[in-house]
Design a protein around this motif. Sequence first.
Motif, PDB file in Angstrom:
ATOM      1  N   GLU A 177       6.779  -1.056  -2.325  1.00  0.00           N
ATOM      2  CA  GLU A 177       5.868  -0.471  -3.319  1.00  0.00           C
ATOM      3  C   GLU A 177       5.472  -1.466  -4.397  1.00  0.00           C
ATOM      4  O   GLU A 177       4.847  -1.092  -5.385  1.00  0.00           O
ATOM      5  CB  GLU A 177       6.544   0.736  -3.965  1.00  0.00           C
ATOM      6  CG  GLU A 177       6.824   1.861  -2.993  1.00  0.00           C
ATOM      7  CD  GLU A 177       6.044   3.107  -3.335  1.00  0.00           C
ATOM      8  OE1 GLU A 177       4.834   3.001  -3.588  1.00  0.00           O
ATOM      9  OE2 GLU A 177       6.657   4.167  -3.369  1.00  0.00           O
ATOM     10  N   SER A 204      -0.562  -5.713  -3.282  1.00  0.00           N
ATOM     11  CA  SER A 204       0.372  -4.596  -3.090  1.00  0.00           C
ATOM     12  C   SER A 204       1.185  -4.773  -1.825  1.00  0.00           C
ATOM     13  O   SER A 204       0.754  -5.433  -0.872  1.00  0.00           O
ATOM     14  CB  SER A 204      -0.390  -3.264  -3.009  1.00  0.00           C
ATOM     15  OG  SER A 204      -0.960  -2.926  -4.245  1.00  0.00           O
ATOM     16  N   GLN A 256       2.399  -8.352  -0.326  1.00  0.00           N
ATOM     17  CA  GLN A 256       1.500  -8.581  -1.459  1.00  0.00           C
ATOM     18  C   GLN A 256       0.082  -8.956  -1.013  1.00  0.00           C
ATOM     19  O   GLN A 256      -0.434 -10.033  -1.283  1.00  0.00           O
ATOM     20  CB  GLN A 256       2.076  -9.633  -2.382  1.00  0.00           C
ATOM     21  CG  GLN A 256       3.269  -9.148  -3.192  1.00  0.00           C
ATOM     22  CD  GLN A 256       2.885  -8.085  -4.208  1.00  0.00           C
ATOM     23  OE1 GLN A 256       2.409  -8.386  -5.291  1.00  0.00           O
ATOM     24  NE2 GLN A 256       3.079  -6.816  -3.855  1.00  0.00           N
ATOM     25  N   SER A 303       7.613 -10.025  -2.771  1.00  0.00           N
ATOM     26  CA  SER A 303       7.808  -8.695  -3.369  1.00  0.00           C
ATOM     27  C   SER A 303       9.261  -8.352  -3.631  1.00  0.00           C
ATOM     28  O   SER A 303       9.556  -7.228  -4.022  1.00  0.00           O
ATOM     29  CB  SER A 303       7.230  -7.632  -2.424  1.00  0.00           C
ATOM     30  OG  SER A 303       7.937  -7.628  -1.186  1.00  0.00           O
ATOM     31  N   SER A 319       6.972  -7.151 -10.085  1.00  0.00           N
ATOM     32  CA  SER A 319       5.766  -6.349 -10.168  1.00  0.00           C
ATOM     33  C   SER A 319       6.095  -5.001 -10.741  1.00  0.00           C
ATOM     34  O   SER A 319       7.233  -4.603 -10.836  1.00  0.00           O
ATOM     35  CB  SER A 319       5.145  -6.194  -8.770  1.00  0.00           C
ATOM     36  OG  SER A 319       6.119  -5.729  -7.882  1.00  0.00           O
ATOM     37  N   ARG A 362       3.636  -3.936  -6.747  1.00  0.00           N
ATOM     38  CA  ARG A 362       2.234  -4.116  -7.120  1.00  0.00           C
ATOM     39  C   ARG A 362       2.149  -5.201  -8.185  1.00  0.00           C
ATOM     40  O   ARG A 362       2.958  -5.216  -9.106  1.00  0.00           O
ATOM     41  CB  ARG A 362       1.643  -2.813  -7.665  1.00  0.00           C
ATOM     42  CG  ARG A 362       1.624  -1.664  -6.659  1.00  0.00           C
ATOM     43  CD  ARG A 362       1.171  -0.376  -7.344  1.00  0.00           C
ATOM     44  NE  ARG A 362       1.276   0.768  -6.473  1.00  0.00           N
ATOM     45  CZ  ARG A 362       0.300   1.222  -5.690  1.00  0.00           C
ATOM     46  NH1 ARG A 362      -0.857   0.609  -5.688  1.00  0.00           N
ATOM     47  NH2 ARG A 362       0.479   2.274  -4.928  1.00  0.00           N
TER      48      ARG A 362
END
Length: 401
Positions: A152, A160, A164, A147, A51, A154
């Motif tokens: 952090e 997010s 996620q 993630s 991401s 995204r």
Amino acid sequence: MTHHTLRQRLYGFAGSCALMGALLPPMVEAANLSAGQDPFAASPAPTESTSSRRSPADTHASGFWGELALHPGDAWQRLRANFAWQDQWRADAGHDRVQYWIDEYSSGPRNIAAITRRARPWLSWIIQQVEARGLPGEIALVPFIESSFDPEARSHRGASGLWQIMPRTGEALGLSRNRHWDGRLDVVRSTQAALDYIEMQADQWYEGNIELSLAAYNAGAGTVNQARRAARARGQSGDYWDLDLPSETMDYVPKLLAIAAIIAEPDRYGVTLPDIHGGPAFARVPVTRRISLDEAASLADVSRQRLGELNTGLRTGIAHPHQVEELLVPAGKAQPLLAALRTPSSSSSSGQNSIHVVQRGETLSSIASAHSVAMNDLARWNGLEHPDTLQPGQQLTLSDR
């Protein structure tokens, strides 16, 4: 292979019917983990994997726990002791699908090592939460495939945080967000919300079946329920391994089991896991007055960057008690900050930080924004029935004390 929740959970925190209606779409986007975009597959820079990146920001939480009461020891040993699926998948229908991802992941052992290092601040605490709920230990590894353990992270679809979580789902689960705060980025709150959601869906739709709930976590309960009906029409049982789902969801549980298998036997796959102690990595300190992260970092004797990395939900550099209930600090660093927040600072007691003098051209909205407080609160604290009539030189209190 199934695992069922140990108890039926209460769904009243947002209203069962309304909440489940809001959550029927996918909760998360699995961080673009389709073929060729997997965070463990041949990526020379695993920190850039799933991401778009953000510089470390800051956070919030809920009630003072002090130092976390985790059992001392090695986090990996504790995690392995809670694995519930490792002896089953090898004899199950999913064997080939899991083995495929074991081969894929083990071909890049440095990527796994890099992601496990990123898990260091959070893993022991997440293991504790999973263990306390009686869930399979494998669930603590969901952030690996969501993630790459980046708080952090995204996605381009709007998901997010470590887990996620999509915006609409986050709101339904009580993870509020505004320009000052995003609960989906707060590791403590998002972890609790994600685990609540996994258990809730398992009990609501799947008779406690966690594998099916994980599929719904990725694709949405509507998609999974439709696939189950189709499987049963074909004369199958309708468990996860029978379902014809989107490719990302077909791989979701196999990826999780593959990562767990490698962590269960890292030497076998040439993976070196970083040392992660089973004790507390962070403590939670209640925010009792407005405080900047710079001041908090100085009081706790930690770097501003480190404090920001622990408090990723806070989108500005200021924590205010009307918006942020807690700050996370490294274990062993809580007491100086706790003492300072219990004792009003000299600047606060003299009124320098608690009073704002209205300047020409300022509005109640601009003043509230500058001090990270809600405009309605600012009006209430100052008894302003007509907020649009501020006068230059007028003094406004910035708290309810």
